[in-house]
Scaffold this motif. Structure first.
Motif, PDB file in Angstrom:
ATOM      1  N   VAL A  44       0.621  -1.125  -0.074  1.00 22.12           N
ATOM      2  CA  VAL A  44      -0.033  -0.010   0.180  1.00 22.12           C
ATOM      3  C   VAL A  44       0.984   1.366  -0.046  1.00 22.12           C
ATOM      4  O   VAL A  44       0.445   2.366  -0.734  1.00 22.12           O
ATOM      5  N   MET A  45       2.066   1.134   0.897  1.00 22.22           N
ATOM      6  CA  MET A  45       2.983   2.327   0.758  1.00 22.22           C
ATOM      7  C   MET A  45       3.614   2.596  -0.614  1.00 22.22           C
ATOM      8  O   MET A  45       3.713   3.750  -1.113  1.00 22.22           O
ATOM      9  N   ALA A  46       3.797   1.301  -1.252  1.00 20.71           N
ATOM     10  CA  ALA A  46       4.579   1.498  -2.461  1.00 20.71           C
ATOM     11  C   ALA A  46       3.214   2.202  -3.456  1.00 20.71           C
ATOM     12  O   ALA A  46       4.019   2.928  -4.369  1.00 20.71           O
ATOM     13  N   ILE A  47       2.335   1.784  -3.372  1.00 18.93           N
ATOM     14  CA  ILE A  47       1.246   2.300  -4.640  1.00 18.93           C
ATOM     15  C   ILE A  47       1.261   3.676  -4.044  1.00 18.93           C
ATOM     16  O   ILE A  47       0.825   4.583  -5.072  1.00 18.93           O
ATOM     17  N   SER A  48       1.031   4.209  -2.993  1.00 16.13           N
ATOM     18  CA  SER A  48       0.696   5.348  -2.274  1.00 16.13           C
ATOM     19  C   SER A  48       1.631   6.412  -2.846  1.00 16.13           C
ATOM     20  O   SER A  48       1.560   7.567  -3.385  1.00 16.13           O
ATOM     21  N   VAL A  49       3.029   5.928  -2.697  1.00 13.51           N
ATOM     22  CA  VAL A  49       4.223   6.856  -3.162  1.00 13.51           C
ATOM     23  C   VAL A  49       4.360   6.963  -4.710  1.00 13.51           C
ATOM     24  O   VAL A  49       4.517   8.026  -5.231  1.00 13.51           O
ATOM     25  N   LEU A  58      -1.653  16.041  -2.619  1.00 16.65           N
ATOM     26  CA  LEU A  58      -1.956  14.753  -2.973  1.00 16.65           C
ATOM     27  C   LEU A  58      -1.848  13.700  -2.003  1.00 16.65           C
ATOM     28  O   LEU A  58      -2.536  12.732  -1.964  1.00 16.65           O
ATOM     29  N   VAL A  59      -1.129  13.867  -0.916  1.00 19.83           N
ATOM     30  CA  VAL A  59      -0.916  12.978   0.187  1.00 19.83           C
ATOM     31  C   VAL A  59      -2.401  12.972   1.310  1.00 19.83           C
ATOM     32  O   VAL A  59      -2.509  12.140   1.549  1.00 19.83           O
ATOM     33  N   VAL A  60      -2.806  14.354   1.564  1.00 19.24           N
ATOM     34  CA  VAL A  60      -4.077  14.217   2.108  1.00 19.24           C
ATOM     35  C   VAL A  60      -5.026  13.310   1.069  1.00 19.24           C
ATOM     36  O   VAL A  60      -5.888  12.705   1.919  1.00 19.24           O
ATOM     37  N   ILE A  61      -5.054  13.429  -0.056  1.00 19.82           N
ATOM     38  CA  ILE A  61      -6.162  12.755  -0.895  1.00 19.82           C
ATOM     39  C   ILE A  61      -5.842  11.173  -0.538  1.00 19.82           C
ATOM     40  O   ILE A  61      -6.833  10.533  -0.397  1.00 19.82           O
ATOM     41  N   VAL A  62      -4.701  10.918  -0.894  1.00 22.81           N
ATOM     42  CA  VAL A  62      -4.179   9.169  -0.509  1.00 22.81           C
ATOM     43  C   VAL A  62      -4.786   8.977   0.763  1.00 22.81           C
ATOM     44  O   VAL A  62      -5.482   7.943   1.026  1.00 22.81           O
TER      45      VAL A  62
END
Length: 206
Positions: A42-47, A81-85
Protein backbone atom coordinates in the motif's frame (compact mmCIF):
# COMPACT_ATOMS: atom_id res chain seq x y z
CA UNK A 1 16.34 2.83 -30.38
CA UNK A 2 14.21 5.96 -30.25
CA UNK A 3 11.44 4.12 -28.37
CA UNK A 4 13.96 2.78 -25.86
CA UNK A 5 15.23 6.29 -25.21
CA UNK A 6 11.67 7.51 -24.72
CA UNK A 7 11.15 4.89 -22.01
CA UNK A 8 14.38 5.62 -20.13
CA UNK A 9 12.61 7.80 -17.51
CA UNK A 10 10.37 4.80 -16.75
CA UNK A 11 12.98 2.03 -16.94
CA UNK A 12 16.07 3.59 -15.32
CA UNK A 13 14.60 3.83 -11.78
CA UNK A 14 13.70 0.14 -11.83
CA UNK A 15 17.34 -0.94 -11.54
CA UNK A 16 20.16 1.22 -12.89
CA UNK A 17 18.98 4.35 -11.06
CA UNK A 18 16.79 2.75 -8.37
CA UNK A 19 15.92 5.38 -5.74
CA UNK A 20 16.49 3.05 -2.75
CA UNK A 21 19.44 0.81 -3.61
CA UNK A 22 21.34 3.18 -5.92
CA UNK A 23 20.39 6.69 -4.80
CA UNK A 24 19.90 5.52 -1.18
CA UNK A 25 16.66 7.48 -0.74
CA UNK A 26 13.47 6.50 1.07
CA UNK A 27 15.32 4.24 3.49
CA UNK A 28 13.25 5.37 6.51
CA UNK A 29 9.97 3.97 5.18
CA UNK A 30 11.78 0.86 3.95
CA UNK A 31 12.69 0.21 7.58
CA UNK A 32 9.37 1.22 9.11
CA UNK A 33 6.61 -0.34 6.98
CA UNK A 34 8.11 -3.61 5.72
CA UNK A 35 7.39 -5.95 8.64
CA UNK A 36 4.31 -7.06 6.65
CA UNK A 37 3.76 -7.18 2.89
CA UNK A 38 0.30 -5.56 2.82
CA UNK A 39 1.27 -2.18 4.32
CA UNK A 40 4.49 -2.22 2.27
CA UNK A 41 2.49 -2.74 -0.92
CA UNK A 42 0.00 0.00 0.00
CA UNK A 43 2.86 2.38 0.80
CA UNK A 44 4.48 1.57 -2.55
CA UNK A 45 1.26 2.30 -4.46
CA UNK A 46 0.69 5.50 -2.46
CA UNK A 47 4.19 6.83 -3.11
CA UNK A 48 3.95 5.90 -6.80
CA UNK A 49 0.68 7.82 -7.17
CA UNK A 50 1.98 10.87 -5.31
CA UNK A 51 5.32 11.10 -7.11
CA UNK A 52 3.76 10.53 -10.56
CA UNK A 53 1.02 13.14 -10.22
CA UNK A 54 3.16 15.67 -8.36
CA UNK A 55 5.75 15.35 -11.13
CA UNK A 56 3.08 16.09 -13.73
CA UNK A 57 1.67 19.08 -11.84
CA UNK A 58 5.08 20.62 -11.16
CA UNK A 59 6.14 20.04 -14.76
CA UNK A 60 3.01 21.80 -16.02
CA UNK A 61 3.55 24.90 -13.87
CA UNK A 62 7.37 24.88 -13.66
CA UNK A 63 7.86 27.94 -15.86
CA UNK A 64 5.56 30.05 -13.70
CA UNK A 65 7.08 29.07 -10.32
CA UNK A 66 9.41 31.74 -8.90
CA UNK A 67 12.75 30.14 -8.07
CA UNK A 68 12.70 31.60 -4.56
CA UNK A 69 9.55 29.69 -3.55
CA UNK A 70 9.80 26.55 -5.70
CA UNK A 71 10.35 24.24 -2.69
CA UNK A 72 7.28 25.67 -0.95
CA UNK A 73 5.16 25.18 -4.07
CA UNK A 74 6.41 21.61 -4.41
CA UNK A 75 5.57 20.86 -0.79
CA UNK A 76 2.07 22.29 -1.16
CA UNK A 77 1.40 20.13 -4.24
CA UNK A 78 2.75 16.99 -2.55
CA UNK A 79 0.86 17.71 0.68
CA UNK A 80 -2.44 18.09 -1.20
CA UNK A 81 -1.91 14.75 -2.97
CA UNK A 82 -0.92 13.02 0.28
CA UNK A 83 -4.11 14.25 1.96
CA UNK A 84 -6.14 12.75 -0.90
CA UNK A 85 -4.27 9.42 -0.58
CA UNK A 86 -4.75 9.41 3.19
CA UNK A 87 -8.49 10.03 2.91
CA UNK A 88 -8.90 7.32 0.25
CA UNK A 89 -7.06 4.83 2.46
CA UNK A 90 -9.19 5.70 5.48
CA UNK A 91 -12.33 5.28 3.42
CA UNK A 92 -11.46 1.99 1.70
CA UNK A 93 -8.79 0.27 3.81
CA UNK A 94 -8.93 1.65 7.32
CA UNK A 95 -6.95 -1.19 8.92
CA UNK A 96 -3.96 -0.66 6.64
CA UNK A 97 -4.31 3.09 7.14
CA UNK A 98 -3.99 2.53 10.89
CA UNK A 99 -1.03 0.19 10.38
CA UNK A 100 0.79 2.80 8.29
CA UNK A 101 -0.07 5.45 10.88
CA UNK A 102 2.05 8.60 10.49
CA UNK A 103 4.07 7.19 7.59
CA UNK A 104 1.44 8.18 5.03
CA UNK A 105 1.73 11.77 6.22
CA UNK A 106 5.51 11.53 6.04
CA UNK A 107 5.28 10.89 2.30
CA UNK A 108 5.24 14.70 2.13
CA UNK A 109 8.91 14.79 3.09
CA UNK A 110 9.94 11.59 1.28
CA UNK A 111 13.35 12.24 -0.26
CA UNK A 112 12.40 10.35 -3.43
CA UNK A 113 9.49 12.66 -4.22
CA UNK A 114 11.30 15.91 -3.53
CA UNK A 115 14.35 14.62 -5.38
CA UNK A 116 12.38 13.78 -8.52
CA UNK A 117 10.56 17.11 -8.47
CA UNK A 118 13.84 19.02 -8.26
CA UNK A 119 15.95 16.81 -10.51
CA UNK A 120 13.41 15.92 -13.19
CA UNK A 121 9.98 17.57 -13.14
CA UNK A 122 11.40 21.10 -12.97
CA UNK A 123 13.27 20.59 -16.26
CA UNK A 124 11.18 18.11 -18.27
CA UNK A 125 7.81 17.91 -19.98
CA UNK A 126 4.73 16.44 -18.25
CA UNK A 127 4.76 13.08 -20.06
CA UNK A 128 8.39 12.30 -19.29
CA UNK A 129 7.84 13.54 -15.75
CA UNK A 130 4.89 11.17 -15.39
CA UNK A 131 6.99 8.25 -16.65
CA UNK A 132 9.79 9.20 -14.27
CA UNK A 133 7.34 9.32 -11.37
CA UNK A 134 5.86 5.92 -12.22
CA UNK A 135 9.32 4.41 -12.65
CA UNK A 136 10.62 5.88 -9.40
CA UNK A 137 7.55 4.72 -7.50
CA UNK A 138 7.73 1.20 -8.90
CA UNK A 139 11.48 1.02 -8.27
CA UNK A 140 10.86 2.05 -4.67
CA UNK A 141 7.96 -0.39 -4.39
CA UNK A 142 9.97 -3.34 -5.70
CA UNK A 143 12.47 -2.92 -2.86
CA UNK A 144 9.71 -2.56 -0.25
CA UNK A 145 7.99 -5.72 -1.48
CA UNK A 146 11.24 -7.74 -1.52
CA UNK A 147 12.19 -6.60 1.99
CA UNK A 148 8.69 -7.20 3.38
CA UNK A 149 8.54 -10.64 1.71
CA UNK A 150 11.55 -11.92 3.64
CA UNK A 151 10.67 -10.12 6.87
CA UNK A 152 7.09 -11.37 7.00
CA UNK A 153 7.93 -14.88 5.80
CA UNK A 154 10.73 -15.54 8.28
CA UNK A 155 9.48 -13.25 11.04
CA UNK A 156 5.81 -14.27 11.10
CA UNK A 157 5.50 -17.31 8.84
CA UNK A 158 2.90 -15.51 6.74
CA UNK A 159 2.62 -13.60 3.44
CA UNK A 160 -0.06 -10.95 2.98
CA UNK A 161 -1.44 -12.16 6.31
CA UNK A 162 -1.92 -15.75 5.13
CA UNK A 163 -0.09 -18.61 6.85
CA UNK A 164 2.39 -20.18 4.41
CA UNK A 165 4.68 -22.15 6.72
CA UNK A 166 2.87 -25.42 7.53
CA UNK A 167 1.76 -26.04 11.09
CA UNK A 168 3.64 -29.35 10.92
CA UNK A 169 6.92 -27.41 10.80
CA UNK A 170 6.04 -25.66 14.07
CA UNK A 171 5.02 -28.99 15.58
CA UNK A 172 8.45 -30.34 14.59
CA UNK A 173 10.22 -27.50 16.41
CA UNK A 174 10.44 -24.69 13.85
CA UNK A 175 9.94 -21.18 15.27
CA UNK A 176 9.67 -17.77 13.64
CA UNK A 177 12.70 -15.49 13.75
CA UNK A 178 11.53 -12.57 15.89
CA UNK A 179 14.54 -10.49 14.84
CA UNK A 180 13.15 -10.25 11.29
CA UNK A 181 10.28 -8.02 12.35
CA UNK A 182 12.60 -5.53 14.07
CA UNK A 183 13.70 -2.41 12.10
CA UNK A 184 17.45 -3.27 12.18
CA UNK A 185 16.76 -6.41 10.14
CA UNK A 186 15.12 -4.27 7.45
CA UNK A 187 18.38 -2.34 7.15
CA UNK A 188 20.34 -5.60 6.90
CA UNK A 189 18.00 -6.95 4.19
CA UNK A 190 18.26 -3.68 2.23
CA UNK A 191 22.05 -3.87 2.59
CA UNK A 192 22.03 -7.42 1.18
CA UNK A 193 19.91 -6.27 -1.77
CA UNK A 194 22.34 -3.42 -2.44
CA UNK A 195 25.27 -5.85 -2.28
CA UNK A 196 23.68 -8.31 -4.73
CA UNK A 197 22.58 -5.51 -7.07
CA UNK A 198 26.00 -3.89 -7.21
CA UNK A 199 27.77 -7.23 -7.56
CA UNK A 200 25.73 -7.74 -10.73
CA UNK A 201 26.07 -4.12 -11.93
CA UNK A 202 29.78 -3.33 -11.88
CA UNK A 203 29.24 -0.07 -13.76
CA UNK A 204 27.37 1.53 -10.84
CA UNK A 205 29.73 3.85 -8.99
CA UNK A 206 29.25 5.85 -5.81
Amino acid sequence: MKNNNALLPLLNPLSKDNPVIVQILGICSALAVTAKMEPALVMAISVTAVVAFSNVIISLIRKSIPASIRIIVQLVVVAALVVIVDQVLKAYNYEVSKALSVFIGLIITNCIIMGRLEAFAMTNNPWNSFLDGIGSGIGYGIILVIVSFFRELFGSGTLMGYQVIPQSWYDAGYSNNGLMILPPMALIVVGCIIWVHRANNKDIQE
